[in-house]
Design a protein around this motif. Structure first.
Motif, PDB file in Angstrom:
ATOM      1  N   ASP A 249       0.744  -1.440  -0.279  1.00 57.37           N
ATOM      2  CA  ASP A 249       0.208  -0.438  -0.304  1.00 57.37           C
ATOM      3  C   ASP A 249       0.722   1.472   0.398  1.00 57.37           C
ATOM      4  O   ASP A 249       0.554   2.299  -0.768  1.00 57.37           O
ATOM      5  CB  ASP A 249      -1.147   0.395   1.181  1.00 57.37           C
ATOM      6  CG  ASP A 249      -2.254  -0.761   1.278  1.00 57.37           C
ATOM      7  OD1 ASP A 249      -2.912  -1.588  -0.420  1.00 57.37           O
ATOM      8  OD2 ASP A 249      -2.551  -1.345   1.676  1.00 57.37           O
ATOM      9  N   SER A 250       2.239   1.244   0.570  1.00 60.40           N
ATOM     10  CA  SER A 250       2.907   2.588   0.689  1.00 60.40           C
ATOM     11  C   SER A 250       3.980   2.751  -0.192  1.00 60.40           C
ATOM     12  O   SER A 250       4.181   3.325  -0.723  1.00 60.40           O
ATOM     13  CB  SER A 250       3.865   2.163   1.922  1.00 60.40           C
ATOM     14  OG  SER A 250       4.719   1.067   1.215  1.00 60.40           O
ATOM     15  N   ALA A 251       3.875   1.566  -1.759  1.00 56.14           N
ATOM     16  CA  ALA A 251       4.791   1.261  -2.897  1.00 56.14           C
ATOM     17  C   ALA A 251       4.485   3.214  -3.298  1.00 56.14           C
ATOM     18  O   ALA A 251       2.513   3.642  -3.133  1.00 56.14           O
ATOM     19  CB  ALA A 251       4.467   0.912  -3.781  1.00 56.14           C
ATOM     20  N   SER A 252       4.964   3.516  -4.234  1.00 60.72           N
ATOM     21  CA  SER A 252       4.088   4.930  -5.163  1.00 60.72           C
ATOM     22  C   SER A 252       3.503   4.703  -6.123  1.00 60.72           C
ATOM     23  O   SER A 252       3.276   5.545  -6.829  1.00 60.72           O
ATOM     24  CB  SER A 252       5.964   5.962  -4.707  1.00 60.72           C
ATOM     25  OG  SER A 252       6.819   5.411  -5.728  1.00 60.72           O
ATOM     26  N   ASP A 253       4.054   3.605  -6.511  1.00 59.28           N
ATOM     27  CA  ASP A 253       3.432   3.108  -7.480  1.00 59.28           C
ATOM     28  C   ASP A 253       2.250   2.704  -7.348  1.00 59.28           C
ATOM     29  O   ASP A 253       2.327   1.921  -6.850  1.00 59.28           O
ATOM     30  CB  ASP A 253       3.915   2.719  -8.708  1.00 59.28           C
ATOM     31  CG  ASP A 253       5.773   3.147  -9.118  1.00 59.28           C
ATOM     32  OD1 ASP A 253       5.355   4.472  -9.710  1.00 59.28           O
ATOM     33  OD2 ASP A 253       7.036   2.334  -9.117  1.00 59.28           O
ATOM     34  N   ALA A 254       1.187   2.170  -8.802  1.00 63.82           N
ATOM     35  CA  ALA A 254       0.213   1.974  -8.398  1.00 63.82           C
ATOM     36  C   ALA A 254       0.515   0.116  -8.856  1.00 63.82           C
ATOM     37  O   ALA A 254       1.299  -0.245 -10.029  1.00 63.82           O
ATOM     38  CB  ALA A 254      -1.313   2.085  -9.274  1.00 63.82           C
ATOM     39  N   ILE A 255       0.191  -0.743  -7.480  1.00 66.24           N
ATOM     40  CA  ILE A 255       0.601  -1.926  -8.401  1.00 66.24           C
ATOM     41  C   ILE A 255      -1.149  -3.204  -7.583  1.00 66.24           C
ATOM     42  O   ILE A 255      -1.617  -2.991  -6.775  1.00 66.24           O
ATOM     43  CB  ILE A 255       0.960  -3.500  -7.076  1.00 66.24           C
ATOM     44  CG1 ILE A 255       2.548  -1.396  -7.197  1.00 66.24           C
ATOM     45  CG2 ILE A 255       1.651  -4.186  -7.262  1.00 66.24           C
ATOM     46  CD1 ILE A 255       3.127  -2.255  -5.635  1.00 66.24           C
ATOM     47  N   VAL A 256      -1.398  -3.494  -9.412  1.00 61.39           N
ATOM     48  CA  VAL A 256      -2.668  -4.322  -9.114  1.00 61.39           C
ATOM     49  C   VAL A 256      -2.390  -5.613  -9.570  1.00 61.39           C
ATOM     50  O   VAL A 256      -1.306  -6.220 -10.451  1.00 61.39           O
ATOM     51  CB  VAL A 256      -3.679  -3.914 -10.481  1.00 61.39           C
ATOM     52  CG1 VAL A 256      -4.609  -4.657 -10.635  1.00 61.39           C
ATOM     53  CG2 VAL A 256      -4.033  -2.641 -10.147  1.00 61.39           C
ATOM     54  N   MET A 257      -2.915  -6.396  -8.836  1.00 63.48           N
ATOM     55  CA  MET A 257      -2.218  -7.846  -8.847  1.00 63.48           C
ATOM     56  C   MET A 257      -4.067  -8.376  -9.926  1.00 63.48           C
ATOM     57  O   MET A 257      -5.240  -8.455  -9.338  1.00 63.48           O
ATOM     58  CB  MET A 257      -2.351  -9.171  -7.878  1.00 63.48           C
ATOM     59  CG  MET A 257      -1.866  -8.298  -7.072  1.00 63.48           C
ATOM     60  SD  MET A 257       0.125  -8.783  -7.322  1.00 63.48           S
ATOM     61  CE  MET A 257       0.824 -10.101  -7.506  1.00 63.48           C
ATOM     62  N   VAL A 258      -3.723  -9.613 -11.274  1.00 63.98           N
ATOM     63  CA  VAL A 258      -4.993  -9.741 -12.264  1.00 63.98           C
ATOM     64  C   VAL A 258      -4.572 -10.987 -12.030  1.00 63.98           C
ATOM     65  O   VAL A 258      -3.568 -11.718 -12.525  1.00 63.98           O
ATOM     66  CB  VAL A 258      -4.317  -9.170 -13.251  1.00 63.98           C
ATOM     67  CG1 VAL A 258      -5.821  -9.290 -14.045  1.00 63.98           C
ATOM     68  CG2 VAL A 258      -4.713  -7.625 -13.284  1.00 63.98           C
ATOM     69  N   ASP A 259      -5.735 -11.460 -12.003  1.00 66.65           N
ATOM     70  CA  ASP A 259      -5.489 -13.358 -12.578  1.00 66.65           C
ATOM     71  C   ASP A 259      -5.813 -13.766 -14.248  1.00 66.65           C
ATOM     72  O   ASP A 259      -6.631 -12.980 -15.114  1.00 66.65           O
ATOM     73  CB  ASP A 259      -6.913 -13.917 -11.944  1.00 66.65           C
ATOM     74  CG  ASP A 259      -7.597 -15.283 -12.012  1.00 66.65           C
ATOM     75  OD1 ASP A 259      -6.620 -15.724 -13.004  1.00 66.65           O
ATOM     76  OD2 ASP A 259      -8.311 -16.168 -11.736  1.00 66.65           O
ATOM     77  N   ILE A 337       2.363  -0.115 -12.598  1.00 61.89           N
ATOM     78  CA  ILE A 337       1.915   0.713 -13.263  1.00 61.89           C
ATOM     79  C   ILE A 337       2.410   2.510 -12.721  1.00 61.89           C
ATOM     80  O   ILE A 337       2.386   2.801 -11.712  1.00 61.89           O
ATOM     81  CB  ILE A 337       0.325   1.699 -12.916  1.00 61.89           C
ATOM     82  CG1 ILE A 337      -0.830  -0.164 -13.056  1.00 61.89           C
ATOM     83  CG2 ILE A 337      -0.476   2.847 -13.051  1.00 61.89           C
ATOM     84  CD1 ILE A 337      -1.981   0.092 -12.954  1.00 61.89           C
ATOM     85  N   ARG A 338       2.920   2.899 -13.206  1.00 62.08           N
ATOM     86  CA  ARG A 338       3.875   4.126 -12.518  1.00 62.08           C
ATOM     87  C   ARG A 338       3.190   5.476 -13.222  1.00 62.08           C
ATOM     88  O   ARG A 338       3.455   5.500 -14.931  1.00 62.08           O
ATOM     89  CB  ARG A 338       5.739   3.412 -13.488  1.00 62.08           C
ATOM     90  CG  ARG A 338       7.039   5.398 -12.795  1.00 62.08           C
ATOM     91  CD  ARG A 338       7.562   4.749 -12.735  1.00 62.08           C
ATOM     92  NE  ARG A 338       8.147   3.325 -11.284  1.00 62.08           N
ATOM     93  CZ  ARG A 338       8.828   2.116 -12.346  1.00 62.08           C
ATOM     94  NH1 ARG A 338       8.391   1.802 -13.703  1.00 62.08           N
ATOM     95  NH2 ARG A 338       8.758   1.201 -10.980  1.00 62.08           N
ATOM     96  N   ASP A 339       3.375   6.412 -12.355  1.00 62.21           N
ATOM     97  CA  ASP A 339       3.219   7.944 -13.210  1.00 62.21           C
ATOM     98  C   ASP A 339       4.141   8.079 -14.224  1.00 62.21           C
ATOM     99  O   ASP A 339       4.854   8.999 -13.014  1.00 62.21           O
ATOM    100  CB  ASP A 339       2.516   9.257 -12.279  1.00 62.21           C
ATOM    101  CG  ASP A 339       2.119   9.834 -12.712  1.00 62.21           C
ATOM    102  OD1 ASP A 339       1.967  10.101 -13.463  1.00 62.21           O
ATOM    103  OD2 ASP A 339       1.589  11.149 -11.511  1.00 62.21           O
ATOM    104  N   ILE A 340       4.000   9.131 -14.915  1.00 62.02           N
ATOM    105  CA  ILE A 340       4.885   9.470 -15.895  1.00 62.02           C
ATOM    106  C   ILE A 340       4.876  10.501 -16.655  1.00 62.02           C
ATOM    107  O   ILE A 340       5.224  11.346 -17.459  1.00 62.02           O
ATOM    108  CB  ILE A 340       5.792   8.571 -17.182  1.00 62.02           C
ATOM    109  CG1 ILE A 340       4.200   8.695 -18.609  1.00 62.02           C
ATOM    110  CG2 ILE A 340       5.658   6.960 -16.711  1.00 62.02           C
ATOM    111  CD1 ILE A 340       4.135   7.202 -19.112  1.00 62.02           C
TER     112      ILE A 340
END
Length: 918
Positions: A249-259, A337-340
């Protein structure tokens, strides 16, 4: 509830494996301690058994030896020898171990002879070798050693008895002594042997306690360590999910786990929730592709750009990177997912900067560390004609030189390498071979070790700036109106001329030229006309110069001329006379024909000064003398002129204090009615009563006051003093006479002039008709449009104005129609020639006729003879002033002259003959 992470899907047995290993180690430690305790017990048993055997052998040895001494039985001696061998073997083994250097086999044989338990031999050797100073062990050994001498003596007695028995026997007395000695030795041995047994027993107890405590402590520590490890392992198992969630949750990037199979979201961190504006439980179960505006790249490990749909409908530029992982038997895709947006903005800024670099007007060169050109912008080609291809891999300083033609020195590059920037002017060569000046700035781009990687040069064509600079330098040295040199440049030329004259033993002269009455031209026409007039005067002066001569303008209507290479100072007269002649010729300016004259002062080197400033100052003094004495003439400098100048400066300094010290006073000259001879008015005239010089006349100090800006304060003082005197005369009961006050042009044109007059009248309660203002026609012309406004204001106040010195300046008939104008004063220059001068008579008659037609009264000044009085009376003049009637008098004298209490008041004043010398 969130799915567990791949880390949490690891088998529990693998997570507990370290704990199992620790438990096995704990059991091993306990078994090792138990074995060690068993060995200690065996050793203690060996010690106790050996002590028992030794004590028994010691007692049996004494008993057997005593029996042998009494009965002589060989069986008793044999028993003694068996027990003595046990005692002696134990002693030898003990001493051998105590020496630190022993043969283990020898000691083992000794322990065998001493009937020591075989299983306890190693432990006993270890204890005697390393723990001989342990509690109770040390005391037991000490008691044991205390019996060594007595036991050895028992062996000696046994040998003696055995020998005596073999030789034929002993006397009974000798036997008794031996028995007594054996008993005595037994008494010595017995307490030590008993204490030895006690110490051995207590030592065994102490060692057992220590052994128990040690084993218990070791087992306790091992158990505690295992418990601690177990707790940590369990805590790690419990905290792994929390740590994972915290990191997740503290990662600056968005992380999504996908089936991987269904493409639906299994988990999402806080950043993903914030960026999309949806709570995690809202994201879980949704399809991953719904988060983006474009299709998501399925390639593992490769970054792809996309746009994330935000809650407010905006699109966030992002970069996605996917990797496969396992959650138990499930295959999942972890998408980062990284904000660029910042990178996109920076790229946009770089693109804008590149476009700006290409579009700026300054030329830009980028070169490598060897100063070879890598790239240039478009402005470079426009400025130099060289494109990037023509200059590539060539030193960019190859076409550039310093203004003096030298190549750019190595010091410049050393300075830049030291971390500085260089800025300077160089000459550059274009593609067509032409040269131009440019402003060049060179800086360096460095790596992390501060080594130069690239040079960046920015330059601009400064040809226009140089031309402007030259123009400004010309303006700094020349008068912008006439183009002649200014004072500073003139003095520089003068200094050079003096140096040449000193070297060649010649003379140099400075001519100081001032136009006569130029101020009247400015006031009568306009400043624009005056400026054009100055330009034409400068052209006439310039045409009279010879080669090497210099003309300058150092003030409003003041010019200077520098003449070189003269033998004598007086050689400058010819030039001065030519200038007087050409300057006196009429000048046509905007359809106006203007006639001027000039006054010239001359000062020469080395007679009149040794430096430029002195020559100019002395020429100025000579010009002032020419202007004061005659005008339209020239004067050579003499030291007396400088004295006059100094006197004027001192007068200016003293004049500032005259008002403060109340050194001014008023005198009053009567004005008589020509027809009746009655005094109808007086004119207030200011005098300066200097404490050292005496009375100073207005002609001397008024010009100085005007130049210092003090004339308006003097006007105000005169106005206040005159009103106070009118009030005093009224209180004294004198006949009401009109008092005329002269007003300067500066005072009359001041915005607060009318208000000041009104305030002076009201302050002294003087009727406006009792005070008349006199102003010259030149002053009225100088005021321009303000004259009519001031006249109307004075007329509204009830004041009358007399135009003084009428006919001597640039007359304007329009001013005679102004409402406040009531009197014309005929100047003394027209009266002095009456009645002989026909011209003067004609002029005065014309003035009087004009005044009558306009309804103006006339006052003639400077009447000194009866003939003048009669001519003016017959011509119709109303009033007159002059020495014929009275000199200027003090207020008291005027009061005596007009006092009604006098016994006889003449109807006509007695004529006062003039004194020509005054």
């Amino acid at each position: 509830m969130h799915e567990t992470s791949p880390r949490m899907q690891r088998p529990l047995s693998r997570r507990l494996l370290p704990l199992a290993y620790a438990l096995m180690a704990l059991v091993g430690v306990i078994l090792l301690l138990t074995w060690f305790a068993l060995q200690i017990q065996v050793t203690l048993a060996g010690f106790l058994n050996s002590e028992s055997v030794w004590s028994k052998a010691q007692k049996q040895a004494v008993i057997s030896l005593d029996a042998y001494a009494i009965g002589g039985n060989s069986a008793d001696m044999a028993a003694f020898r068996r027990n003595y061998i046990i005692l002696d073997s134990d002693r030898k083994a003990r001493d051998e171990i105590a020496s630190g250097h022993f043969d283990r086999a020898v000691v083992s044989q000794a322990f065998v002879r001493g009937n020591v338990m075989p299983s306890a031999k190693s432990g006993m050797i270890f204890m005697l070798q390393y723990f001989h100073r342990a509690p109770h062990m040390y005391e037991a050994l000490r008691e044991w050693r205390a019996t060594d001498t007595a036991i050895a003596e028992l062996d000696v007695i046994a040998r003696e008895l055995e020998r005596y028995r073999a030789e034929g026997g002993l006397e009974q007395g000798e036997v008794d002594r031996r028995i007594q000695r054996i008993n005595a030795l037994n008494d010595v041995i017995e307490p030590h042997a008993n204490q030895f047994s006690v110490e051995v027993a207590e030592g065994a107890v102490w060692l057992g306690r220590v052994l128990f405590g040690g084993v218990l402590a070791a087992a306790t520590i091992a158990v505690l360590l295992w418990v601690f490890m177990a707790r940590r392992t369990l805590a790690s198992i419990r905290g792994t999910e929390e740590r994972y969630r915290l990191l997740f949750d503290s990662a600056s990037d968005a992380i999504v786990m996908v089936d991987e199979t269904t493409g639906r979201i299994l988990d999402a961190n806080r950043a993903a929730s914030e960026w999309t504006g949806r709570r995690p439980r809202e994201l879980i179960g949704d399809r991953f592709v719904h988060l983006f505006t474009q299709a998501v790249s399925p390639l593992e490990g490769r970054a792809a750009t996309n746009a994330l749909l935000c809650a407010d409908g905006t699109r966030l530029p992002v970069e996605t990177q996917c990797s496969l992982a396992s959650w138990g038997d499930r295959r999942v895709r972890q998408a980062i997912i990284r904000d660029i947006s910042e990178r996109v903005a920076m790229e946009r800024e770089r693109r804008i900067a590149a476009e700006a670099l290409a579009s700026i007007a300054e030329g830009v060169i980028i070169a490598d560390s060897q100063r070879r050109v890598i790239s240039v912008n478009d402005a470079h080609e426009q400025l130099t004609g060289f494109d990037a291809h023509a200059l590539r891999d060539k030193p960019f300083d190859a076409t550039r030189r310093l203004p003096d033609g030298r190549r750019l020195p190595q010091a410049i590059w050393d300075d830049i390498a030291a971390g500085h920037n260089w800025l300077g002017e160089v000459q550059n060569t274009r593609h067509d071979g032409s040269c131009y000046p440019e402003q060049l700035s060179i800086s360096a781009i460095r790596d992390a070790e501060h080594q130069v990687l690239y040079y960046v040069a920015v330059f601009t064509n400064i040809s226009a700036i140089k031309q402007q600079q030259q123009r400004l330098e010309h303006l700094a040295r020349h008068d912008p109106l006439t183009g002649l040199v200014n004072r500073a440049e003139f003095e520089r030329h003068c200094t050079e001329a003096i140096a040449i004259a000193e070297r060649e033993r010649l003379a140099t002269a400075v001519l100081f030229i001032d136009l006569d009455a130029f101020k009247i031209v400015n006031d009568s026409y306009s400043h624009a006309i005056g400026d054009q007039l100055l330009v034409k005067v400068a052209e006439r002066i310039r045409r009279q110069l010879s080669d090497g001569d210099v003309a300058g303008r150092i003030g409003g209507d003041e010019f200077t001329v520098l003449i070189h290479h003269m033998g004598l100072r007086e050689d400058a007269r010819a030039m001065a006379e030519r200038l007087l002649a050409v300057l006196s010729e009429p000048l046509v300016v905007d359809d106006y024909e203007i006639v001027l004259s000039a006054s010239i002062g001359i000062a020469g080197y080395p007679l009149d000064g040794l430096d430029a400033a002195t020559l100019v100052a002395n020429a100025d003094a000579a010009m002032y003398a020419a202007k004061t004495e005659e005008r339209n003439t020239l004067r050579f400098y003499t030291p007396m002129m400088h004295a006059n100048t100094s006197r004027r400066l001192q007068l200016a300094s003293e004049l500032r204090q005259a008002l403060v010290r109340e050194e001014f006073r008023l005198v009053y000259q009567p004005s008589v009615e020509l027809r009746t001879g009655r005094i109808v008015a007086v004119e207030a005239l200011v005098r300066w009563q200097h404490p050292e010089r005496g009375e100073v006349m207005p002609g001397e100090f008024v010009p100085v006051a005007e130049s210092l800006g003090l004339i308006r304060r003097i006007d105000e003082w005169v106005m206040q003093t005159a009103c106070a005197q009118i009030q005093a005369w009224d209180l004294a009961g004198m006949p009401p006479v009109r008092v005329a006050v002269n007003v300067s042009a500066r005072g009359f044109g001041h915005p607060a002039f009318v208000e000041g007059v009104s305030r002076a009248l009201q302050g002294r309660q003087v009727p406006p008709g009792r005070l008349m203002l006199e102003i010259t026609e030149s002053a009225m012309l100088r005021m321009g449009d303000d004259t009519e406004r001031t006249m109307r204001a004075l007329h509204a106040l009830g004041m009358e104005v007399a135009i003084d010195d009428f006919g001597t300046g640039y007359s304007s008939m329009a001013y005679l129609k102004l409402p406040a104008v009531a009197y014309l004063k005929i100047d003394r220059s027209f009266v002095s020639g009456l009645p002989e001068s026909g011209n003067d008579a004609a002029i005065i008659e014309a003035m009087l006729a004009m005044s009558r037609s306009l309804g103006l009264k006339t006052i003639a000044e400077g009447i000194e003879t009866e003939a003048q009085h009669e001519f003016l009376l017959q011509a119709g003049c109303n009033e007159g002033q002059g020495y014929l009637y009275s000199y200027p008098l003090s207020a008291a004298a005027i009061e005596r002259l007009l006092c009604p209490r006098a016994s006889h008041v003449p109807t006509k004043l007695r004529l006062v003959p003039p004194k020509r010398g005054l």
